[in-house]
Write a protein that holds these residues in place. Sequence first.
Motif, PDB file in Angstrom:
ATOM      1  N   GLN A  41     -18.539 -26.697 103.266  1.00 30.54           N
ATOM      2  CA  GLN A  41     -19.529 -27.128 104.238  1.00 30.54           C
ATOM      3  C   GLN A  41     -20.483 -28.161 103.635  1.00 30.54           C
ATOM      4  OE1 GLN A  41     -18.672 -24.036 103.546  1.00 30.54           O
ATOM      5  NE2 GLN A  41     -17.948 -23.121 105.453  1.00 30.54           N
ATOM      6  N   ALA A  42     -20.861 -27.952 102.370  1.00 29.04           N
ATOM      7  CA  ALA A  42     -21.788 -28.879 101.713  1.00 29.04           C
ATOM      8  C   ALA A  42     -21.170 -30.262 101.561  1.00 29.04           C
ATOM      9  CB  ALA A  42     -22.196 -28.331 100.343  1.00 29.04           C
ATOM     10  N   ARG A  43     -19.865 -30.313 101.306  1.00 36.28           N
ATOM     11  CA  ARG A  43     -19.207 -31.599 101.109  1.00 36.28           C
ATOM     12  C   ARG A  43     -19.220 -32.454 102.378  1.00 36.28           C
ATOM     13  NH1 ARG A  43     -15.608 -31.814  96.657  1.00 36.28           N
ATOM     14  NH2 ARG A  43     -16.752 -30.894  94.912  1.00 36.28           N
ATOM     15  N   VAL A  44     -19.157 -31.805 103.546  1.00 40.75           N
ATOM     16  CA  VAL A  44     -19.095 -32.571 104.800  1.00 40.75           C
ATOM     17  C   VAL A  44     -20.464 -32.695 105.457  1.00 40.75           C
ATOM     18  CG1 VAL A  44     -16.699 -31.926 105.209  1.00 40.75           C
ATOM     19  CG2 VAL A  44     -18.513 -30.514 106.166  1.00 40.75           C
ATOM     20  N   SER A  45     -21.504 -32.093 104.860  1.00 38.39           N
ATOM     21  CA  SER A  45     -22.859 -32.199 105.387  1.00 38.39           C
ATOM     22  C   SER A  45     -23.628 -33.263 104.615  1.00 38.39           C
ATOM     23  CB  SER A  45     -23.590 -30.857 105.258  1.00 38.39           C
ATOM     24  OG  SER A  45     -22.932 -29.844 105.984  1.00 38.39           O
ATOM     25  N   SER A  46     -24.716 -33.730 105.202  1.00 32.79           N
ATOM     26  CA  SER A  46     -25.558 -34.690 104.492  1.00 32.79           C
ATOM     27  C   SER A  46     -26.385 -33.956 103.443  1.00 32.79           C
ATOM     28  CB  SER A  46     -26.493 -35.412 105.469  1.00 32.79           C
ATOM     29  OG  SER A  46     -27.478 -34.528 105.959  1.00 32.79           O
ATOM     30  N   ASP A  47     -26.775 -34.675 102.412  1.00 33.63           N
ATOM     31  CA  ASP A  47     -27.605 -34.073 101.373  1.00 33.63           C
ATOM     32  C   ASP A  47     -28.914 -33.551 101.950  1.00 33.63           C
ATOM     33  OD1 ASP A  47     -25.738 -34.601  99.428  1.00 33.63           O
ATOM     34  OD2 ASP A  47     -26.686 -36.453  98.747  1.00 33.63           O
ATOM     35  N   VAL A  48     -29.458 -34.280 102.919  1.00 29.87           N
ATOM     36  CA  VAL A  48     -30.744 -33.882 103.503  1.00 29.87           C
ATOM     37  C   VAL A  48     -30.643 -32.509 104.154  1.00 29.87           C
ATOM     38  CG1 VAL A  48     -32.508 -34.457 105.213  1.00 29.87           C
ATOM     39  CG2 VAL A  48     -31.485 -36.267 103.823  1.00 29.87           C
ATOM     40  N   LEU A  49     -29.542 -32.233 104.856  1.00 26.98           N
ATOM     41  CA  LEU A  49     -29.366 -30.929 105.485  1.00 26.98           C
ATOM     42  C   LEU A  49     -29.292 -29.812 104.445  1.00 26.98           C
ATOM     43  CD1 LEU A  49     -26.827 -31.675 108.371  1.00 26.98           C
ATOM     44  CD2 LEU A  49     -29.269 -31.145 108.572  1.00 26.98           C
ATOM     45  N   VAL A  50     -28.599 -30.066 103.346  1.00 27.07           N
ATOM     46  CA  VAL A  50     -28.502 -29.070 102.275  1.00 27.07           C
ATOM     47  C   VAL A  50     -29.881 -28.833 101.667  1.00 27.07           C
ATOM     48  CG1 VAL A  50     -27.494 -28.544 100.022  1.00 27.07           C
ATOM     49  CG2 VAL A  50     -26.102 -29.626 101.792  1.00 27.07           C
ATOM     50  N   TRP A  51     -30.643 -29.905 101.449  1.00 20.92           N
ATOM     51  CA  TRP A  51     -31.989 -29.754 100.894  1.00 20.92           C
ATOM     52  C   TRP A  51     -32.907 -28.988 101.848  1.00 20.92           C
ATOM     53  CZ3 TRP A  51     -32.311 -35.679  99.606  1.00 20.92           C
ATOM     54  CH2 TRP A  51     -31.412 -35.954  98.563  1.00 20.92           C
ATOM     55  N   LEU A  52     -32.796 -29.278 103.147  1.00 19.27           N
ATOM     56  CA  LEU A  52     -33.610 -28.550 104.129  1.00 19.27           C
ATOM     57  C   LEU A  52     -33.255 -27.062 104.139  1.00 19.27           C
ATOM     58  CD1 LEU A  52     -33.703 -31.030 107.156  1.00 19.27           C
ATOM     59  CD2 LEU A  52     -35.634 -30.328 105.716  1.00 19.27           C
ATOM     60  N   LEU A  53     -31.968 -26.770 104.036  1.00 20.26           N
ATOM     61  CA  LEU A  53     -31.545 -25.372 103.985  1.00 20.26           C
ATOM     62  C   LEU A  53     -32.097 -24.701 102.734  1.00 20.26           C
ATOM     63  CD1 LEU A  53     -29.915 -23.000 105.049  1.00 20.26           C
ATOM     64  CD2 LEU A  53     -27.882 -23.955 103.908  1.00 20.26           C
ATOM     65  N   GLY A  54     -32.052 -25.403 101.606  1.00 21.99           N
ATOM     66  CA  GLY A  54     -32.594 -24.853 100.366  1.00 21.99           C
ATOM     67  C   GLY A  54     -34.090 -24.623 100.447  1.00 21.99           C
ATOM     68  N   ALA A  55     -34.810 -25.579 101.053  1.00 19.09           N
ATOM     69  CA  ALA A  55     -36.264 -25.465 101.149  1.00 19.09           C
ATOM     70  C   ALA A  55     -36.680 -24.335 102.091  1.00 19.09           C
ATOM     71  CB  ALA A  55     -36.859 -26.796 101.626  1.00 19.09           C
ATOM     72  N   THR A  56     -36.058 -24.259 103.255  1.00 16.55           N
ATOM     73  CA  THR A  56     -36.416 -23.199 104.204  1.00 16.55           C
ATOM     74  C   THR A  56     -36.025 -21.826 103.666  1.00 16.55           C
ATOM     75  OG1 THR A  56     -34.327 -23.601 105.391  1.00 16.55           O
ATOM     76  CG2 THR A  56     -36.301 -24.690 106.234  1.00 16.55           C
ATOM     77  N   SER A  57     -34.872 -21.745 103.005  1.00 21.63           N
ATOM     78  CA  SER A  57     -34.456 -20.470 102.415  1.00 21.63           C
ATOM     79  C   SER A  57     -35.444 -20.025 101.347  1.00 21.63           C
ATOM     80  CB  SER A  57     -33.062 -20.593 101.801  1.00 21.63           C
ATOM     81  OG  SER A  57     -32.095 -20.927 102.782  1.00 21.63           O
ATOM     82  N   ALA A  58     -35.868 -20.955 100.506  1.00 19.45           N
ATOM     83  CA  ALA A  58     -36.827 -20.622  99.454  1.00 19.45           C
ATOM     84  C   ALA A  58     -38.132 -20.116 100.048  1.00 19.45           C
ATOM     85  CB  ALA A  58     -37.081 -21.839  98.564  1.00 19.45           C
ATOM     86  N   TRP A  59     -38.631 -20.780 101.088  1.00 17.35           N
ATOM     87  CA  TRP A  59     -39.894 -20.398 101.704  1.00 17.35           C
ATOM     88  C   TRP A  59     -39.807 -19.002 102.312  1.00 17.35           C
ATOM     89  CZ3 TRP A  59     -44.377 -23.229 101.519  1.00 17.35           C
ATOM     90  CH2 TRP A  59     -45.449 -22.737 102.276  1.00 17.35           C
ATOM     91  N   VAL A  60     -38.721 -18.747 103.056  1.00 14.01           N
ATOM     92  CA  VAL A  60     -38.541 -17.445 103.707  1.00 14.01           C
ATOM     93  C   VAL A  60     -38.406 -16.335 102.669  1.00 14.01           C
ATOM     94  CG1 VAL A  60     -36.976 -16.063 105.131  1.00 14.01           C
ATOM     95  CG2 VAL A  60     -37.582 -18.381 105.838  1.00 14.01           C
ATOM     96  N   LEU A  61     -37.610 -16.591 101.631  1.00 19.65           N
ATOM     97  CA  LEU A  61     -37.372 -15.557 100.624  1.00 19.65           C
ATOM     98  C   LEU A  61     -38.629 -15.215  99.831  1.00 19.65           C
ATOM     99  CD1 LEU A  61     -33.863 -16.721  99.364  1.00 19.65           C
ATOM    100  CD2 LEU A  61     -34.382 -14.658 100.682  1.00 19.65           C
ATOM    101  N   VAL A  62     -39.448 -16.216  99.527  1.00 23.45           N
ATOM    102  CA  VAL A  62     -40.699 -15.941  98.815  1.00 23.45           C
ATOM    103  C   VAL A  62     -41.642 -15.131  99.701  1.00 23.45           C
ATOM    104  CG1 VAL A  62     -42.787 -16.983  97.862  1.00 23.45           C
ATOM    105  CG2 VAL A  62     -40.566 -17.876  97.225  1.00 23.45           C
ATOM    106  N   ASP A  63     -41.681 -15.450 100.987  1.00 25.55           N
ATOM    107  CA  ASP A  63     -42.499 -14.660 101.911  1.00 25.55           C
ATOM    108  C   ASP A  63     -42.054 -13.196 101.925  1.00 25.55           C
ATOM    109  OD1 ASP A  63     -44.313 -16.537 102.702  1.00 25.55           O
ATOM    110  OD2 ASP A  63     -43.276 -17.084 104.555  1.00 25.55           O
ATOM    111  N   ILE A  64     -40.743 -12.969 101.916  1.00 30.40           N
ATOM    112  CA  ILE A  64     -40.227 -11.593 101.917  1.00 30.40           C
ATOM    113  C   ILE A  64     -40.567 -10.901 100.604  1.00 30.40           C
ATOM    114  CG2 ILE A  64     -38.119 -10.197 101.941  1.00 30.40           C
ATOM    115  CD1 ILE A  64     -36.903 -12.309 103.811  1.00 30.40           C
TER     116      ILE A  64
END
Length: 264
Positions: free
Chosen positions: A142-165
């Motif tokens: 999935q990462a290979r066919v997605s844009s880098d920006v989408l992967v970075w957004l997923l990483g950033a939102t995941s990090a934010w949610v996980l730290v909140d938890i």
Amino acid sequence: MMGPAHSLSGAAAWLGVGAIADGLGHPMPWPTLVVGALICAGAALAPDLDHQAATISRAFGPVSRALCKAIDALGHATYSATRGKGDPRRNGGHRTLTHTWPWAVLLGAGCSGAALVGGRWAVLAILFVHMVLAVEGLLWRQARVSSDVLVWLLGATSAWVLVDILDDPGNGKEWLFNSPGQHYLWIGLPILLGSLVHCIGDALTVSGCPVLWPIPIGRRRWYPLGPPKFMRFRAGSRVEIKILTPAFFVVGGASALAALGVFG
């Protein structure tokens, strides 16, 4: 090994730590188990910072490509300066400095220290980097066919949610180290483990891995440690894809259940 197998082995290794910790009376809250597994999956790609064609070189665009080039040069310089009489001359720094236990310890300790000093924002930065790497390794198709920006957004939102938890009381930021000021000290452990698991995986391949540097073995300081040659395989071979990858799924799944107390 290739990137996906490295990431899977890293996740399985942390889930195994969770099972052991539960057996020793230090059970991980489920957020610590999940976050640690994702960090370890990402960290298991990090030693390939010395390889300019590796998965990690593409993860952060020009920044990671420039960093890989610099680490490759640093690894080559370190090899040339410290090689023993039996170590051959070589070009490039792949499988040198970043594939050793001192590098793994330094990286893990550095991230733990950053988390303690920098607090939430440092933890967010560490998680962001490793979430992006985990996506690149575990969801590589999935990462290979997605844009880098989408992967970075997923990483950033995941990090934010996980730290909140994790920040909620009892959810894991104080796991293993619960004294005031020691929250998140554990965060370096999956990073250390991921780096070492990467080295063990590479040691199983044809080229071996100099994980014990700078401890000399015979006339060599960069001895490519590994099992007997007949037991080794080439990266991306059927052994890796058909045997080891399913084994990582099975071991990781069983370890996760044990860590969560499903078996009693």
